[in-house]
Design an enzyme around this catalytic site. Structure first.
Site, mmCIF file in Angstrom:
data_model
loop_
_atom_site.group_PDB
_atom_site.id
_atom_site.type_symbol
_atom_site.label_atom_id
_atom_site.label_comp_id
_atom_site.label_asym_id
_atom_site.label_seq_id
_atom_site.Cartn_x
_atom_site.Cartn_y
_atom_site.Cartn_z
ATOM 1 N N GLY A 1 0.871 -1.388 -0.145
ATOM 2 C CA GLY A 1 0.087 0.074 -0.006
ATOM 3 C C GLY A 1 0.921 1.223 -0.075
ATOM 4 C CG ASP B 1 -9.063 0.377 9.669
ATOM 5 O OD1 ASP B 1 -9.621 0.962 10.464
ATOM 6 O OD2 ASP B 1 -9.414 -0.592 8.929
#
Ligand code: IMP
Ligand code: MG
Length: 191
Positions: free
Chosen positions: A50, A109
């Site tokens: 990512g 997250d």
């Protein structure tokens, strides 16, 4: 027929952060890091997959010398939520003992990955260890964590683009987009 990339690009209400805003914020982050590490040669560790675009853009704005390495971890099972079980898919290639290390993440997250990496990289005895994340999801933390440099704080929504994927797609989008319909069970997700 439109590709999925074109579908997201053509719907302007999906855009959360445009490419110019990303570029400007990365320049600011790089200036701060260059000042904080003046005279040092830190090792930047990118968390694959990512962070690859953020990593590439961030280090090109640095004015200090630096080295790079990459790790790859995975914890997402068949869901968009973290399973909490983190595996190392690719470890470090360089010796970071005594070095100034900055780990580069795309998004935080639950906070589980950052905590896992802080502990695991910390066991390699770096001289110092800090984290930079392009994005932090507000109100999503399941554990308390630290991240020294943050690009943007965003709403608790699933986002794609600028390196971030959904089922391996959309990493090529130039900005950050909100995915409106994310099925609860998706393809196996890697970072
Ligand atoms: P955490 O361990 O729950 O903090 O998860 C962090 C990793 O999950 C990130 O490095 C991403 O690879 C992935 N992730 C979390 N949220 C999203 C999202 O909204 N879009 C894409 N990937 C995400
Ligand atoms: Mg990641």
């Amino acid at each position: 027929m439109k590709s999925k990339t074109e579908e997201i690009l053509s719907n302007s209400k999906n855009i959360l952060i445009g490419s110019e805003a990303i570029r400007n914020r990365i320049r600011e982050l790089a200036q701060t890091i260059s000042q904080d590490y003046c005279g040092k040669i830190p090792v930047f560790i990118g968390v694959l997959n990512g962070s690859f675009l953020f990593f590439a853009d961030l280090i090109r704005e640095l004015t200090i010398d630096c080295e790079v390495d990459f790790v790859k971890i995975s914890s997402y099972g068949n869901s968009t939520k973290s399973s909490g079980k983190i595996k190392i898919l690719k470890g470090l290639d360089c010796d970071i003992r005594g070095r100034d290390v900055i780990v580069v993440e795309d998004i935080i997250d639950s906070g589980l990955s950052v905590n896992f990496l802080r502990k695991w990289i910390g066991e390699h005895k770096p001289g110092s260890l800090r984290f930079v994340s392009l994005l932090i999801k507000e109100g999503a933390a399941e554990v308390s964590y630290e991240c020294e440099y943050v690009g943007f704080r965003i709403p608790n929504k699933f986002v794609v683009g600028y390196g971030l994927d959904y089922a391996q797609l959309y990493r090529n989008l130039p900005g950050i987009y909100i995915m409106n319909s994310v099925p609860e069970h998706s393809e196996k997700k890697e970072r």
